[in-house]
Design a protein around this motif. Structure first.
Motif, PDB file in Angstrom:
ATOM      1  N   GLY A  37       0.786  -1.231   0.000  1.00 29.46           N
ATOM      2  CA  GLY A  37       0.000   0.000   0.000  1.00 29.46           C
ATOM      3  C   GLY A  37       0.807   1.263   0.000  1.00 29.46           C
ATOM      4  N   GLY A  38       2.124   1.170   0.235  1.00 32.78           N
ATOM      5  CA  GLY A  38       2.918   2.379   0.420  1.00 32.78           C
ATOM      6  C   GLY A  38       3.822   2.741  -0.725  1.00 32.78           C
ATOM      7  N   VAL A  39       3.646   2.107  -1.885  1.00 28.89           N
ATOM      8  CA  VAL A  39       4.533   2.379  -3.014  1.00 28.89           C
ATOM      9  C   VAL A  39       4.063   3.627  -3.744  1.00 28.89           C
ATOM     10  CG1 VAL A  39       5.566   1.460  -5.103  1.00 28.89           C
ATOM     11  CG2 VAL A  39       5.010  -0.078  -3.243  1.00 28.89           C
ATOM     12  N   GLY A  40       4.435   4.765  -3.234  1.00 33.19           N
ATOM     13  CA  GLY A  40       4.259   5.977  -4.025  1.00 33.19           C
ATOM     14  C   GLY A  40       2.970   6.750  -3.885  1.00 33.19           C
ATOM     15  N   GLY A  41       2.769   7.380  -2.731  1.00 35.73           N
ATOM     16  CA  GLY A  41       1.767   8.423  -2.691  1.00 35.73           C
ATOM     17  C   GLY A  41       0.524   8.157  -1.868  1.00 35.73           C
ATOM     18  N   THR A  42      -0.073   9.240  -1.385  1.00 32.92           N
ATOM     19  CA  THR A  42      -1.360   9.192  -0.689  1.00 32.92           C
ATOM     20  C   THR A  42      -2.250  10.263  -1.320  1.00 32.92           C
ATOM     21  OG1 THR A  42      -0.382  10.610   1.023  1.00 32.92           O
ATOM     22  CG2 THR A  42      -0.466   8.239   1.473  1.00 32.92           C
ATOM     23  N   ILE A  43      -2.328  11.440  -0.697  1.00 33.42           N
ATOM     24  CA  ILE A  43      -3.204  12.496  -1.217  1.00 33.42           C
ATOM     25  C   ILE A  43      -2.765  12.962  -2.600  1.00 33.42           C
ATOM     26  CG2 ILE A  43      -1.907  14.352  -0.079  1.00 33.42           C
ATOM     27  CD1 ILE A  43      -4.580  15.799   0.320  1.00 33.42           C
ATOM     28  N   THR A  44      -1.458  12.851  -2.901  1.00 39.17           N
ATOM     29  CA  THR A  44      -0.979  13.336  -4.195  1.00 39.17           C
ATOM     30  C   THR A  44      -1.517  12.491  -5.356  1.00 39.17           C
ATOM     31  OG1 THR A  44       1.061  12.076  -3.826  1.00 39.17           O
ATOM     32  CG2 THR A  44       1.108  14.435  -3.332  1.00 39.17           C
ATOM     33  N   LEU A  45      -1.965  11.264  -5.079  1.00 39.10           N
ATOM     34  CA  LEU A  45      -2.576  10.475  -6.145  1.00 39.10           C
ATOM     35  C   LEU A  45      -3.800  11.194  -6.698  1.00 39.10           C
ATOM     36  CD1 LEU A  45      -2.494   6.844  -4.676  1.00 39.10           C
ATOM     37  CD2 LEU A  45      -0.786   7.974  -6.093  1.00 39.10           C
ATOM     38  N   ALA A  46      -4.563  11.816  -5.803  1.00 41.03           N
ATOM     39  CA  ALA A  46      -5.781  12.512  -6.227  1.00 41.03           C
ATOM     40  C   ALA A  46      -5.462  13.809  -6.954  1.00 41.03           C
ATOM     41  CB  ALA A  46      -6.663  12.797  -5.010  1.00 41.03           C
ATOM     42  N   ALA A  47      -4.209  14.270  -6.847  1.00 43.37           N
ATOM     43  CA  ALA A  47      -3.821  15.506  -7.537  1.00 43.37           C
ATOM     44  C   ALA A  47      -3.568  15.277  -9.024  1.00 43.37           C
ATOM     45  CB  ALA A  47      -2.561  16.098  -6.892  1.00 43.37           C
ATOM     46  N   TYR A  48      -3.560  14.029  -9.445  1.00 47.47           N
ATOM     47  CA  TYR A  48      -3.206  13.717 -10.841  1.00 47.47           C
ATOM     48  C   TYR A  48      -4.101  14.455 -11.842  1.00 47.47           C
ATOM     49  CZ  TYR A  48      -1.936  10.833 -14.913  1.00 47.47           C
ATOM     50  OH  TYR A  48      -1.501  10.390 -16.138  1.00 47.47           O
ATOM     51  N   GLY A  49      -5.404  14.462 -11.581  1.00 46.31           N
ATOM     52  CA  GLY A  49      -6.325  15.132 -12.492  1.00 46.31           C
ATOM     53  C   GLY A  49      -6.037  16.615 -12.634  1.00 46.31           C
ATOM     54  N   TYR A  50      -5.583  17.241 -11.552  1.00 45.74           N
ATOM     55  CA  TYR A  50      -5.258  18.676 -11.603  1.00 45.74           C
ATOM     56  C   TYR A  50      -4.008  18.907 -12.442  1.00 45.74           C
ATOM     57  CZ  TYR A  50      -8.670  19.004  -7.878  1.00 45.74           C
ATOM     58  OH  TYR A  50      -9.836  18.937  -7.153  1.00 45.74           O
ATOM     59  N   TRP A  51      -3.028  18.011 -12.330  1.00 41.81           N
ATOM     60  CA  TRP A  51      -1.830  18.141 -13.152  1.00 41.81           C
ATOM     61  C   TRP A  51      -2.128  17.858 -14.620  1.00 41.81           C
ATOM     62  CZ3 TRP A  51       0.978  15.340  -8.684  1.00 41.81           C
ATOM     63  CH2 TRP A  51       1.567  16.284  -7.841  1.00 41.81           C
ATOM     64  N   LEU A  52      -3.063  16.935 -14.886  1.00 40.84           N
ATOM     65  CA  LEU A  52      -3.480  16.727 -16.276  1.00 40.84           C
ATOM     66  C   LEU A  52      -4.028  18.029 -16.870  1.00 40.84           C
ATOM     67  CD1 LEU A  52      -5.386  13.300 -16.048  1.00 40.84           C
ATOM     68  CD2 LEU A  52      -3.129  13.704 -17.039  1.00 40.84           C
ATOM     69  N   ARG A  53      -4.836  18.724 -16.080  1.00 41.61           N
ATOM     70  CA  ARG A  53      -5.421  19.991 -16.543  1.00 41.61           C
ATOM     71  C   ARG A  53      -4.340  21.032 -16.791  1.00 41.61           C
ATOM     72  NH1 ARG A  53      -9.313  23.101 -12.435  1.00 41.61           N
ATOM     73  NH2 ARG A  53      -7.299  23.328 -11.398  1.00 41.61           N
ATOM     74  N   GLU A  54      -3.385  21.131 -15.862  1.00 41.15           N
ATOM     75  CA  GLU A  54      -2.308  22.106 -16.037  1.00 41.15           C
ATOM     76  C   GLU A  54      -1.442  21.768 -17.238  1.00 41.15           C
ATOM     77  OE1 GLU A  54      -2.051  24.953 -14.362  1.00 41.15           O
ATOM     78  OE2 GLU A  54      -3.890  24.350 -13.340  1.00 41.15           O
ATOM     79  N   LYS A  55      -1.317  20.478 -17.525  1.00 38.38           N
ATOM     80  CA  LYS A  55      -0.540  20.047 -18.688  1.00 38.38           C
ATOM     81  C   LYS A  55      -1.253  20.393 -19.990  1.00 38.38           C
ATOM     82  CE  LYS A  55       2.857  17.512 -20.526  1.00 38.38           C
ATOM     83  NZ  LYS A  55       4.285  17.826 -20.365  1.00 38.38           N
ATOM     84  N   GLY A  56      -2.580  20.499 -19.936  1.00 43.22           N
ATOM     85  CA  GLY A  56      -3.348  20.764 -21.135  1.00 43.22           C
ATOM     86  C   GLY A  56      -4.071  19.542 -21.658  1.00 43.22           C
TER      87      GLY A  56
END
Length: 435
Positions: A208-227
């Motif tokens: 369960g600990g391989v890479g991220g907690t709350i930042t996983l949910a930030a992915y959609g926001y970074w997709l938006r910033e990427k365009g």
């Protein structure tokens, strides 16, 4: 700006031709790597080292499982955003007011405590390399460096810096695993899913600990910033996400090798928390010389600092969207984007108030609240994704298939078990159950 109105397409994306449906180009793959880099911090490194030193390669299968589960989670968050044009917080609100009542206190308490933790983590290897400067000073400098980069930098700049830090992490840690000369036949036995005696908690934590907690949910926001903002980006998003977590898997397996071959051979017990990486640095100095030991500390710093700038950017975007919605402003409003006033408020919140914790003993009530809320976030994310990716909240073409629901269900069950375990640990002192 209406919630489904596409953002201004960055110049880097316009140059690729993707906005007109042209073929994807590998050079633009990025938000997934940002999520993965942000999620892999010092705590993950220590947990993997300890697992390797205690159980050798027996839990290698759990690392692979953890990578698969995170791919499923992040793909779900990205698919919801691209398929609906809505942010993950808008999706949570559609599930009921209870999600807002949970997320609002959580993101404020989490940010305050995590800010201090992240700055201290990035400061530790620097204090070891340059002991003439006090650890608290390094911690403040790391916070200020992250603050300046995120306050003044655009997403493209932030992504490039993250890629450089990932490169440093990868070269130092994977290079160290090669130097450690793994026992290949024994490694292959680790792909058989067995739980060693007394290793249940470690197995769950590793998966369960391989890479991220709350930042996983930030992915959609970074997709938006990427365009990337419509279903036509779905294939690119899936490639981006999968490749990023393959890189993460290689990184974590390398740490497991170091734990099995170096820490176990040295016969030492690593200190709790991030300090365990300093113990490893000392062992590497003695075994391989100062060049290898120093290189590892640089990799330790890169892993920690990438988490600082990732959280300062991604979680600030999540907060800005949350607060903008609370203020009646639709997702995508200028105040909720990078550089907007809500975004900048949370960058300040992550940086300056937590510095008070460097001067005080850790406040028990705050740490308790952090532990309780934090233990429940991953089950919250997994379970809410099950609700958002089925039914009328997502177009049928992009809803979950049976195998995806099974994978998300397993993920939710695993994180629920982990969350309950962490909850018991957090409440044990209060309930008189021991430490």
């Amino acid at each position: 700006m209406a919630e489904n109105t596409p953002p201004v397409i960055p110049e880097s994306v316009r140059d690729t031709g993707l906005e007109s449906g042209g073929p994807p180009k590998w050079k633009i793959v990025g938000p997934g790597l940002v999520v993965a880099a942000t999620g892999v911090g010092a705590a993950d490194m220590v947990a993997t080292l300890v697992a390797g030193s205690r159980y050798g390669y027996a839990l290698l299968w759990a690392v692979v499982l953890g990578v698969i589960l995170k791919i499923v989670l992040v793909e779900g968050a990205g698919r919801y955003t691209l398929a609906t044009g809505k942010t993950i917080f808008q999706g949570w609100r559609s599930l009921g007011k209870w999600t807002t009542w949970y997320f609002g206190p959580y993101i404020m308490i989490w940010g305050f405590v995590y800010g201090a933790t992240a700055m201290s983590s990035a400061a530790m290897p620097l204090a070891a390399l340059f002991p003439a400067v006090d650890l608290k000073i390094w911690a403040v400098l790391m916070g200020l460096a992250g603050f300046v980069m995120i306050w003044f930098g655009k997403y493209a700049f932030f992504e490039k810096i993250t890629a450089v830090l990932v490169g440093i992490m990868f070269i130092t840690v994977v290079g160290l695993a090669v130097i450690a000369a793994p026992n290949i036949p024994e490694m292959f036995t680790g792909f058989v899913p067995l739980i060693p005696e007394g290793g249940v908690v470690y197995t769950l934590a590793l998966a369960g600990g391989v890479g991220g907690t709350i930042t996983l949910a930030a992915y959609g926001y970074w997709l938006r910033e990427k365009g990337w903002y419509t279903p036509k980006w779905m294939r690119v998003m899936r490639i981006d996400n999968s490749m990023a977590y393959v890189v993460t898997g290689i990184f974590v397996i390398a740490m497991l090798i170091v734990g099995a071959e170096v820490v176990r051979a040295a016969g030492i017990s690593l200190s709790a928390g991030d300090a365990g990486l300093l113990d490893l640095g000392n062992v590497l100095n003695e075994k391989y010389g100062d060049v290898v030991g120093t290189g590892f500390l640089i990799g330790f710093w890169a892993a920690s600092f990438s988490s600082i700038i990732g959280v300062w950017n991604g979680v600030s975007l999540m907060f800005a969207d949350f607060w903008g919605n609370m203020r009646g402003k639709e997702s995508g409003h200028a105040d909720t984007r990078v550089g907007g006033k809500y975004f900048r408020f949370y960058v300040i919140w992550l940086t300056f108030p937590p510095m008070v914790l460097f001067l005080l003993d850790r406040p028990i009530a705050l740490i308790l609240a952090y532990g309780v809320l934090g233990s429940l976030f991953m089950p919250f994310l997994a379970l809410t994704l099950l609700g958002l990716l089925n039914g009328k909240r997502i177009p049928k073409a992009w809803s979950n298939k049976l195998h995806t629901n099974i994978a998300l269900g397993i993920t939710a069950a695993l994180f629920l078990a982990l969350g309950i375990n962490e909850l018991i640990k957090a409440l044990a002192p209060v309930l008189g159950l021991g430490s």
